[in-house]
Design a protein around this motif. Structure first.
Motif, PDB file in Angstrom:
ATOM      1  N   VAL A 184      -9.928   8.824  18.813  1.00 38.21           N
ATOM      2  CA  VAL A 184     -10.751   7.643  18.528  1.00 38.21           C
ATOM      3  C   VAL A 184     -10.025   6.606  17.701  1.00 38.21           C
ATOM      4  O   VAL A 184     -10.474   5.454  17.615  1.00 38.21           O
ATOM      5  N   GLY A 185      -8.895   6.964  17.084  1.00 37.40           N
ATOM      6  CA  GLY A 185      -8.212   5.984  16.251  1.00 37.40           C
ATOM      7  C   GLY A 185      -6.749   6.301  16.047  1.00 37.40           C
ATOM      8  O   GLY A 185      -6.270   7.399  16.361  1.00 37.40           O
ATOM      9  N   ILE A 186      -6.016   5.304  15.522  1.00 36.80           N
ATOM     10  CA  ILE A 186      -4.631   5.482  15.090  1.00 36.80           C
ATOM     11  C   ILE A 186      -4.519   4.943  13.670  1.00 36.80           C
ATOM     12  O   ILE A 186      -5.114   3.912  13.329  1.00 36.80           O
ATOM     13  N   LEU A 187      -3.767   5.629  12.825  1.00 41.04           N
ATOM     14  CA  LEU A 187      -3.709   5.293  11.408  1.00 41.04           C
ATOM     15  C   LEU A 187      -3.045   3.944  11.169  1.00 41.04           C
ATOM     16  O   LEU A 187      -1.935   3.692  11.630  1.00 41.04           O
ATOM     17  N   SER A 188      -3.731   3.103  10.404  1.00 39.00           N
ATOM     18  CA  SER A 188      -3.207   1.796  10.047  1.00 39.00           C
ATOM     19  C   SER A 188      -2.839   1.731   8.571  1.00 39.00           C
ATOM     20  O   SER A 188      -1.685   1.513   8.226  1.00 39.00           O
ATOM     21  N   VAL A 189      -3.814   1.901   7.670  1.00 43.54           N
ATOM     22  CA  VAL A 189      -3.524   1.785   6.237  1.00 43.54           C
ATOM     23  C   VAL A 189      -4.170   2.916   5.453  1.00 43.54           C
ATOM     24  O   VAL A 189      -5.158   3.509   5.879  1.00 43.54           O
ATOM     25  N   VAL A 190      -3.596   3.204   4.289  1.00 45.27           N
ATOM     26  CA  VAL A 190      -4.120   4.189   3.351  1.00 45.27           C
ATOM     27  C   VAL A 190      -4.266   3.519   1.994  1.00 45.27           C
ATOM     28  O   VAL A 190      -3.372   2.795   1.552  1.00 45.27           O
ATOM     29  N   GLU A 191      -5.394   3.746   1.351  1.00 42.30           N
ATOM     30  CA  GLU A 191      -5.630   3.154   0.038  1.00 42.30           C
ATOM     31  C   GLU A 191      -5.229   4.129  -1.070  1.00 42.30           C
ATOM     32  O   GLU A 191      -5.102   5.327  -0.847  1.00 42.30           O
ATOM     33  N   GLN A 192      -5.092   3.583  -2.266  1.00 38.08           N
ATOM     34  CA  GLN A 192      -4.782   4.428  -3.408  1.00 38.08           C
ATOM     35  C   GLN A 192      -6.053   5.078  -3.951  1.00 38.08           C
ATOM     36  O   GLN A 192      -7.166   4.644  -3.666  1.00 38.08           O
ATOM     37  N   ASN A 193      -5.862   6.127  -4.734  1.00 32.71           N
ATOM     38  CA  ASN A 193      -6.972   6.783  -5.409  1.00 32.71           C
ATOM     39  C   ASN A 193      -7.611   5.798  -6.382  1.00 32.71           C
ATOM     40  O   ASN A 193      -6.924   5.187  -7.208  1.00 32.71           O
ATOM     41  N   ARG A 194      -8.913   5.621  -6.294  1.00 32.08           N
ATOM     42  CA  ARG A 194      -9.588   4.606  -7.100  1.00 32.08           C
ATOM     43  C   ARG A 194      -9.612   4.960  -8.582  1.00 32.08           C
ATOM     44  O   ARG A 194      -9.790   4.073  -9.423  1.00 32.08           O
ATOM     45  N   THR A 195      -9.458   6.225  -8.919  1.00 30.38           N
ATOM     46  CA  THR A 195      -9.496   6.635 -10.317  1.00 30.38           C
ATOM     47  C   THR A 195      -8.115   6.584 -10.957  1.00 30.38           C
ATOM     48  O   THR A 195      -7.937   6.019 -12.039  1.00 30.38           O
ATOM     49  N   THR A 196      -7.126   7.154 -10.266  1.00 27.25           N
ATOM     50  CA  THR A 196      -5.783   7.239 -10.846  1.00 27.25           C
ATOM     51  C   THR A 196      -4.877   6.087 -10.437  1.00 27.25           C
ATOM     52  O   THR A 196      -3.865   5.828 -11.089  1.00 27.25           O
TER      53      THR A 196
END
Length: 406
Positions: free
Chosen positions: A357-369
């Motif tokens: 269903v998808g292909i990886l585009s972006v990854v976000e950082q951990n919102r806490t650290t």
């Protein structure tokens, strides 16, 4: 692919001192949603998921696009009596979403145009372009630049030491690795590292940011879960075509999708890599129907770690699914990381079969650290349901008119 918690970022601390300014393949700081979802998107159709109609421009936009393409083609025919340099920028007037496939071709007579004008018109019909960033756009750092991985190295830790499972190729139909390669002036061969999935006999889909710089070769590796296995087959792609609406960081990696073609000779070595079913799902693609999905790849086992030789997999929770993008979150600290870009996202149907269903585009950082690939963090996949029509149109054009796509 991130599998364990990190105490701190070490190896890339200097490179990523300002994450708001540095964008890596498949990696973005936390920011407002940039999936470029169209206005007034419709819900999934009867067979589940989104169709190309959900992403169509308005009639006024289509007419304006047509008029602009015709004007540019006419000016080129007058101003360029001899063939110009090969086209290396997205087609003029490209919209941010796939074109209306039912719309007629521009009125210009392409047979009377110089070769490059005909090329631009042909690619413009399907809102596609050669895979290169627009002039002046910030370069997309490759995993080689980010992690020093100019050549694939043995992981420091085995797969048993990370929070993931070794994956079987049979569980992830169509998955392959791609390595765009370029010889640097120093003599070093720089290599990018991404995933891809087979969607037709000669075609693989990946993320545009994986191949948005000039490369000497786009290497495709398949047929084995372990890249160092004697069974692993390697081939060089014939060419690649990117979505013309992709502009890298300039538009938040919207339309981050590309198709890579292998010739008959090259694809012959991948007889055991099945064509994956992609796009429409048995039920509407939503967290209520598909609460979890699976990814697999050969990416980094931790942010400042090594690329994996072994195909690794983990489950991800689906947070939302719009026509252009699917948002997922890590599960128990496991999720995608650098090197997994372009890799497929699968959901399992009631009969046990899998749909990409998808292909990886972006990854976000951990919102806490604020760290990447650590703990709880989100990722964004290009929704192939919304781009299925674009993919089909590009493959049909390039098979019928190969010269227009090279």
């Amino acid at each position: 692919m991130r599998r364990t918690h990190l105490a701190a970022l070490t190896g890339l601390a200097l490179i990523l001192a300002a994450c708001d300014q540095v964008r890596l393949p498949g990696l973005n700081p936390v920011e407002p949603e940039l999936s470029a979802e169209p206005k007034g998107s419709a819900a999934g159709d009867a067979v589940g998921g989104y169709t190309e109609a959900d992403l169509q421009p308005t009639p006024e936009e289509i007419e304006a696009e047509r008029a602009e393409t015709t004007r540019i083609a006419a000016e080129t025919a007058v101003a360029a009596p001899a063939p110009a340099a090969p086209l290396e920028t997205p087609a003029a007037g490209a919209t941010a979403m796939p074109e209306d496939e039912s719309a007629p071709a521009p009125a210009a007579d392409t047979a009377a145009l110089p070769p490059d004008a005909a090329l631009a018109t042909s690619l413009g019909i399907v809102n596609a372009s050669r895979c290169i960033l627009p002039s002046g756009a910030p370069a997309t750092p490759t995993v080689a630049k980010a992690a020093g991985a100019t050549e694939l190295e043995e992981p420091v830790m085995g797969t048993e030491a990370v929070n993931a499972l070794a994956a079987s190729l049979s569980a992830f139909p169509g998955i392959v690795k791609i390595e765009p390669r370029r010889a640097e002036p120093t003599g070093v061969v720089a290599s990018g590292h991404c995933g891809a999935v087979r969607v037709a006999r000669n075609w693989f889909v990946t993320a545009a940011h994986c191949i948005d710089e000039p490369f000497d070769e786009i290497r495709v590796i398949g047929e084995a879960a372990n890249l160092r296995s004697p069974e692993a087959k390697r081939a060089s792609a014939d060419y690649a075509v990117c979505h013309a609406g992709y502009q890298g960081t300039d538009n938040g990696y919207a339309n981050d999708i590309a198709l890579v073609r292998l010739s008959e000779e090259q694809v012959a070595g991948f007889a055991n890599v099945p064509v994956a079913r992609f796009g429409a799902t048995a039920q509407a693609l939503a967290p209520a129907n598909y609460p979890v999905a699976e990814m697999a790849g050969w990416g980094l086992t931790r942010f400042d770690g090594e690329l994996s030789n072994e195909l690794l997999t983990t489950r991800l929770k689906i947070l939302s699914a719009g026509p252009a993008a699917i948002t997922v979150t890590s599960e128990n600290g496991a999720g995608p990381c650098i090197g997994d870009s372009g890799g497929p996202l699968y959901v399992t149907e009631a009969d046990g079969s899998k749909t990409v269903v998808g292909i990886l585009s972006v990854v976000e950082q951990n919102r806490t650290t604020g760290h990447f690939c650590e703990g709880e963090y989100n990722g964004r996949y290009i929704n192939l349901q919304g781009y299925a029509g674009w993919m089909t149109s590009v493959m049909a054009l390039c098979e019928d008119e190969g010269a227009a796509c090279r």
